[in-house]
Design a protein around this motif. Structure first.
Motif, PDB file in Angstrom:
ATOM      1  N   LEU A  55       0.871  -1.153  -0.167  1.00 21.24           N
ATOM      2  CA  LEU A  55      -0.033  -0.104  -0.110  1.00 21.24           C
ATOM      3  C   LEU A  55       0.717   1.208   0.036  1.00 21.24           C
ATOM      4  O   LEU A  55       0.506   2.200  -0.638  1.00 21.24           O
ATOM      5  CB  LEU A  55      -0.983  -0.275   1.141  1.00 21.24           C
ATOM      6  N   GLU A  56       2.045   1.356   0.862  1.00 22.92           N
ATOM      7  CA  GLU A  56       2.596   2.376   0.911  1.00 22.92           C
ATOM      8  C   GLU A  56       3.523   2.645  -0.507  1.00 22.92           C
ATOM      9  O   GLU A  56       4.141   3.781  -0.690  1.00 22.92           O
ATOM     10  CB  GLU A  56       3.781   2.185   1.933  1.00 22.92           C
ATOM     11  N   LYS A  57       3.800   1.484  -1.268  1.00 19.67           N
ATOM     12  CA  LYS A  57       4.626   1.894  -2.523  1.00 19.67           C
ATOM     13  C   LYS A  57       3.856   2.566  -3.615  1.00 19.67           C
ATOM     14  O   LYS A  57       4.203   3.008  -4.567  1.00 19.67           O
ATOM     15  CB  LYS A  57       4.978   0.512  -2.972  1.00 19.67           C
ATOM     16  N   ILE A  58       2.280   2.730  -3.452  1.00 20.15           N
ATOM     17  CA  ILE A  58       1.597   3.084  -4.850  1.00 20.15           C
ATOM     18  C   ILE A  58       1.946   4.598  -5.075  1.00 20.15           C
ATOM     19  O   ILE A  58       2.123   4.654  -6.287  1.00 20.15           O
ATOM     20  CB  ILE A  58       0.243   3.127  -4.300  1.00 20.15           C
ATOM     21  N   PRO A  59       2.291   5.617  -3.958  1.00 16.23           N
ATOM     22  CA  PRO A  59       2.744   6.771  -4.624  1.00 16.23           C
ATOM     23  C   PRO A  59       3.887   6.710  -5.468  1.00 16.23           C
ATOM     24  O   PRO A  59       4.032   7.724  -6.251  1.00 16.23           O
ATOM     25  CB  PRO A  59       2.571   7.724  -3.346  1.00 16.23           C
ATOM     26  N   ASP A  60       4.701   5.773  -5.505  1.00 15.66           N
ATOM     27  CA  ASP A  60       5.995   5.603  -6.169  1.00 15.66           C
ATOM     28  C   ASP A  60       5.882   5.470  -7.497  1.00 15.66           C
ATOM     29  O   ASP A  60       6.686   5.349  -8.310  1.00 15.66           O
ATOM     30  CB  ASP A  60       6.936   4.715  -5.321  1.00 15.66           C
ATOM     31  N   TYR A  61       4.697   4.561  -7.730  1.00 23.39           N
ATOM     32  CA  TYR A  61       4.536   4.019  -9.335  1.00 23.39           C
ATOM     33  C   TYR A  61       3.285   4.467  -9.900  1.00 23.39           C
ATOM     34  O   TYR A  61       3.025   4.011 -10.984  1.00 23.39           O
ATOM     35  CB  TYR A  61       4.886   2.316  -9.095  1.00 23.39           C
ATOM     36  N   GLN A  62       2.476   5.053  -9.321  1.00 21.28           N
ATOM     37  CA  GLN A  62       1.218   5.312  -9.881  1.00 21.28           C
ATOM     38  C   GLN A  62       1.328   6.220 -11.064  1.00 21.28           C
ATOM     39  O   GLN A  62       0.443   6.009 -12.070  1.00 21.28           O
ATOM     40  CB  GLN A  62       0.275   6.353  -8.941  1.00 21.28           C
ATOM     41  N   SER A  63       2.189   7.102 -11.204  1.00 21.72           N
ATOM     42  CA  SER A  63       2.182   7.624 -12.548  1.00 21.72           C
ATOM     43  C   SER A  63       2.771   6.759 -13.831  1.00 21.72           C
ATOM     44  O   SER A  63       2.530   7.226 -14.827  1.00 21.72           O
ATOM     45  CB  SER A  63       3.616   8.952 -12.333  1.00 21.72           C
ATOM     46  N   MET A  64       3.292   5.566 -13.309  1.00 16.32           N
ATOM     47  CA  MET A  64       3.686   4.801 -14.542  1.00 16.32           C
ATOM     48  C   MET A  64       2.583   4.325 -15.306  1.00 16.32           C
ATOM     49  O   MET A  64       2.482   3.858 -16.443  1.00 16.32           O
ATOM     50  CB  MET A  64       4.292   3.519 -13.932  1.00 16.32           C
ATOM     51  N   TYR A  65       1.223   4.285 -14.647  1.00 18.09           N
ATOM     52  CA  TYR A  65       0.056   4.033 -15.354  1.00 18.09           C
ATOM     53  C   TYR A  65      -0.778   5.084 -15.522  1.00 18.09           C
ATOM     54  O   TYR A  65      -2.096   5.015 -15.927  1.00 18.09           O
ATOM     55  CB  TYR A  65      -0.632   3.245 -14.238  1.00 18.09           C
ATOM     56  N   GLY A  66      -0.182   6.293 -15.353  1.00 17.41           N
ATOM     57  CA  GLY A  66      -0.995   7.552 -16.102  1.00 17.41           C
ATOM     58  C   GLY A  66      -2.016   7.958 -14.763  1.00 17.41           C
ATOM     59  O   GLY A  66      -2.979   8.727 -14.846  1.00 17.41           O
ATOM     60  N   ILE A  67      -1.920   7.610 -13.435  1.00 21.64           N
ATOM     61  CA  ILE A  67      -2.784   7.672 -12.334  1.00 21.64           C
ATOM     62  C   ILE A  67      -2.036   8.694 -11.551  1.00 21.64           C
ATOM     63  O   ILE A  67      -0.862   8.729 -11.253  1.00 21.64           O
ATOM     64  CB  ILE A  67      -3.190   6.608 -11.816  1.00 21.64           C
ATOM     65  N   GLU A  68      -2.992   9.879 -11.620  1.00 20.26           N
ATOM     66  CA  GLU A  68      -2.586  10.931 -10.628  1.00 20.26           C
ATOM     67  C   GLU A  68      -3.593  11.324  -9.526  1.00 20.26           C
ATOM     68  O   GLU A  68      -4.627  11.251  -9.645  1.00 20.26           O
ATOM     69  CB  GLU A  68      -1.968  12.227 -11.547  1.00 20.26           C
ATOM     70  N   GLY A  69      -3.026  11.602  -8.322  1.00 23.59           N
ATOM     71  CA  GLY A  69      -4.005  12.182  -7.468  1.00 23.59           C
ATOM     72  C   GLY A  69      -4.496  11.020  -6.265  1.00 23.59           C
ATOM     73  O   GLY A  69      -5.397  11.436  -5.875  1.00 23.59           O
ATOM     74  N   TYR A  70      -3.882   9.840  -6.540  1.00 24.45           N
ATOM     75  CA  TYR A  70      -4.109   9.010  -5.582  1.00 24.45           C
ATOM     76  C   TYR A  70      -3.950   9.437  -4.178  1.00 24.45           C
ATOM     77  O   TYR A  70      -2.837   9.861  -3.917  1.00 24.45           O
ATOM     78  CB  TYR A  70      -3.129   7.500  -5.785  1.00 24.45           C
ATOM     79  N   GLN A  71      -5.041   9.291  -3.027  1.00 24.40           N
ATOM     80  CA  GLN A  71      -4.845   9.603  -1.859  1.00 24.40           C
ATOM     81  C   GLN A  71      -4.664   8.470  -1.054  1.00 24.40           C
ATOM     82  O   GLN A  71      -5.584   7.726  -0.856  1.00 24.40           O
ATOM     83  CB  GLN A  71      -6.270  10.425  -1.393  1.00 24.40           C
ATOM     84  N   PRO A  72      -3.408   8.276  -0.404  1.00 26.12           N
ATOM     85  CA  PRO A  72      -3.219   7.316   0.452  1.00 26.12           C
ATOM     86  C   PRO A  72      -4.176   7.045   1.782  1.00 26.12           C
ATOM     87  O   PRO A  72      -4.690   8.210   2.100  1.00 26.12           O
ATOM     88  CB  PRO A  72      -1.784   7.374   0.966  1.00 26.12           C
ATOM     89  N   THR A  73      -4.721   5.862   2.106  1.00 27.37           N
ATOM     90  CA  THR A  73      -5.576   5.985   3.117  1.00 27.37           C
ATOM     91  C   THR A  73      -5.027   4.586   3.987  1.00 27.37           C
ATOM     92  O   THR A  73      -4.713   3.593   3.409  1.00 27.37           O
ATOM     93  CB  THR A  73      -6.903   5.482   2.630  1.00 27.37           C
ATOM     94  N   GLN A  74      -5.002   4.817   5.306  1.00 22.63           N
ATOM     95  CA  GLN A  74      -4.517   3.750   5.942  1.00 22.63           C
ATOM     96  C   GLN A  74      -5.788   2.723   6.563  1.00 22.63           C
ATOM     97  O   GLN A  74      -6.865   3.277   6.754  1.00 22.63           O
ATOM     98  CB  GLN A  74      -3.973   4.324   7.225  1.00 22.63           C
TER      99      GLN A  74
END
Length: 224
Positions: free
Chosen positions: A93-112
């Protein structure tokens, strides 16, 4: 499906991920793997809940790959519902902000998560109880959710119709995935319907017999 329980299936995001909503006659519901990421997808979900006057009681992630968690923040903040997942999913879950842009996804908001799940835990609304099955291999901390009453298993990305989850992503383990499927999922009754994270539903019996990766006559290398 049990006559007092209904299932709504949504297909969300560029990965064509399946999001499952289980609801009962008391208008309580459980949401599994919210993949909604656009305003239109969020509206699809919200309109369905509003039109049927449904009250969301549980929000669950089978695992923490980006396509299965994109709607976590929206659902949790909009409906004040607790998020549950396995503890071993947290590093993914913590890795998502590091790779989201690879899929053209921006604005992901981490949620615990608010609740950490383990093998055998139960998540329930009236008429429906889901038992947690720990099935790692596709991803760390992957779980499936089995309902004996509904004769249904929500398998995430472990088992598909005629296939299994890829194991080349971070934390994947092919041997562990096969073991998870054969020891946990294939121990369920043959008539249990499998609702996967992508694609069409199948049954345990059909996959035990015909799945080319883990079935009785399996002869294919693991998919990547």
């Amino acid at each position: 499906m049990h006559p007092s329980i209904c299932l709504q299936v949504f297909t969300f995001n560029l990965f064509q991920e399946k999001t499952y909503l289980i609801f009962n006659q008391a208008n309580e519901c459980i949401l599994i793997d919210p993949g909604c990421c656009s305003e239109n997808e969020q509206k699809q979900l919200s309109d369905f809940l509003k039109d049927r006057n449904l009250v969301l009681k549980h929000l669950i992630n089978t695992h923490a790959h980006i396509d299965h968690v994109l709607g976590n923040h929206y659902v949790k903040t909009t409906y004040g519902v607790p998020l549950a997942m396995h503890a071993e999913s947290l590093p993914l879950l913590e890795k998502i902000p590091d790779y989201q842009s690879m899929y053209g996804i921006e604005g992901y908001q981490p949620t615990q998560p608010d609740r950490l799940l383990s093998e055998g835990d139960q998540i329930s609304i009236a008429g429906c109880s889901l038992r947690v099955l720990y099935v790692p291999g596709h991803a760390p901390g992957h779980i499936a959710l089995y309902s004996e009453a509904l004769k249904a298993c929500f398998s995430g990305d472990t088992l598909f119709q005629g296939s299994i989850g890829r194991t080349d992503l971070w934390g994947g383990d092919g041997k562990l995935l096969v073991e998870s499927i054969r020891t946990k999922l294939f121990s369920l009754p043959d008539d249990v319907v499998v609702y996967p994270g992508h694609g069409d539903a199948t049954t345990i019996g059909a996959e035990k017999k015909q799945n080319p990766y883990v079935g009785r006559t399996s002869n294919k290398p693991l998919p990547s």
